[in-house]
Design an enzyme around this catalytic site. Sequence first.
Site, PDB file in Angstrom:
ATOM      1  N   THR A  53      63.024 -24.055 -35.100  1.00  9.07           N
ATOM      2  CA  THR A  53      61.844 -23.313 -34.626  1.00  9.07           C
ATOM      3  C   THR A  53      62.103 -22.512 -33.356  1.00  9.07           C
ATOM      4  O   THR A  53      61.306 -21.636 -33.002  1.00  9.07           O
ATOM      5  CB  THR A  53      60.719 -24.304 -34.274  1.00  9.07           C
ATOM      6  N   HIS A  80      59.702  -8.949 -17.195  1.00  7.94           N
ATOM      7  CA  HIS A  80      58.796  -9.611 -16.248  1.00  7.94           C
ATOM      8  C   HIS A  80      59.222 -11.018 -15.837  1.00  7.94           C
ATOM      9  O   HIS A  80      58.913 -11.443 -14.734  1.00  7.94           O
ATOM     10  CB  HIS A  80      57.376  -9.692 -16.847  1.00  7.94           C
ATOM     11  N   HIS A  99      57.366  -9.103  -9.803  1.00  4.55           N
ATOM     12  CA  HIS A  99      57.810 -10.148 -10.739  1.00  4.55           C
ATOM     13  C   HIS A  99      58.849 -11.057 -10.099  1.00  4.55           C
ATOM     14  O   HIS A  99      58.933 -12.235 -10.416  1.00  4.55           O
ATOM     15  CB  HIS A  99      58.347  -9.516 -12.023  1.00  4.55           C
ATOM     16  N   ASP A 120      71.761 -25.494 -33.384  1.00  6.67           N
ATOM     17  CA  ASP A 120      71.926 -26.820 -33.998  1.00  6.67           C
ATOM     18  C   ASP A 120      72.201 -26.620 -35.483  1.00  6.67           C
ATOM     19  O   ASP A 120      72.467 -25.494 -35.942  1.00  6.67           O
ATOM     20  CB  ASP A 120      70.733 -27.732 -33.684  1.00  6.67           C
ATOM     21  N   CYS A 129      67.494 -22.854 -33.075  1.00  7.47           N
ATOM     22  CA  CYS A 129      67.340 -24.118 -33.813  1.00  7.47           C
ATOM     23  C   CYS A 129      66.404 -23.819 -34.973  1.00  7.47           C
ATOM     24  O   CYS A 129      66.317 -22.673 -35.412  1.00  7.47           O
ATOM     25  CB  CYS A 129      66.867 -25.247 -32.903  1.00  7.47           C
TER      26      CYS A 129
HETATM   27  C1  RB5 Z   1      65.958 -29.981 -36.643  1.00 11.48           C
HETATM   28  O1  RB5 Z   1      65.555 -30.427 -37.882  1.00 11.48           O
HETATM   29  C2  RB5 Z   1      64.804 -29.314 -35.904  1.00 11.48           C
HETATM   30  O2  RB5 Z   1      63.940 -30.286 -35.438  1.00 11.48           O
HETATM   31  C3  RB5 Z   1      65.340 -28.457 -34.795  1.00 11.48           C
HETATM   32  O3  RB5 Z   1      66.192 -27.499 -35.328  1.00 11.48           O
HETATM   33  C4  RB5 Z   1      64.330 -27.667 -33.979  1.00 11.48           C
HETATM   34  O4  RB5 Z   1      63.479 -26.947 -34.796  1.00 11.48           O
HETATM   35  C5  RB5 Z   1      63.634 -28.396 -32.932  1.00 11.48           C
HETATM   36  O5  RB5 Z   1      62.820 -27.853 -32.186  1.00 11.48           O
END
Ligand code: RB5
Length: 148
Positions: free
Chosen positions: A68, A99, A134, A9, A66
């Site tokens: 996180t 696994h 597994h 993203d 993304c």
């Molecule tokens: C975008 O700001 C952020 O929410 C997205 O990149 C991600 O971390 C969502 O899980």
Amino acid sequence: MKKLVIGCDHAAPELKAIVRDHLIQRGFEVIDVGTHTTESCNYPDYAHALCTKIQSGECDLGILICGTGIGMSMAANKHKGIRAACCSDTFSARLTRLHNDANVLCFGARVVGQGLALDLADIFVDTEFEGGKHKTRIDMFADIENGQ
Ligand code: RB5
């Protein structure tokens, strides 16, 4: 040689390009489903674009980035046959192939640095599923998906 697909993203176009180019340099064919800019977008769109490439058999493994890695992994795991793992350490990246036969690696551009991102990607694409006991457990995912 495995065929790869990568997506992100707006939090990660730069890191995605670095990981993509590294894998291409290693000889992999890599499809890039976007996004290509930092303009705000919705990560499930890119998770979906990537997962359909794996579901169709066009690609073997995917990488989603993304902020996180968490939102991407949640969205990806809503797709049948997709086993997405959000990893920010190399041990988990290796074990989720060994696994869990994970077919999508997710991580966060706001969590990992460039060096770790490349290590995570390399370990993920280079590690093979162990199978055996597994496989029995992975097969149980399909039963859950099919409501059995
Ligand atoms: C975008 O700001 C952020 O929410 C997205 O990149 C991600 O971390 C969502 O899980």
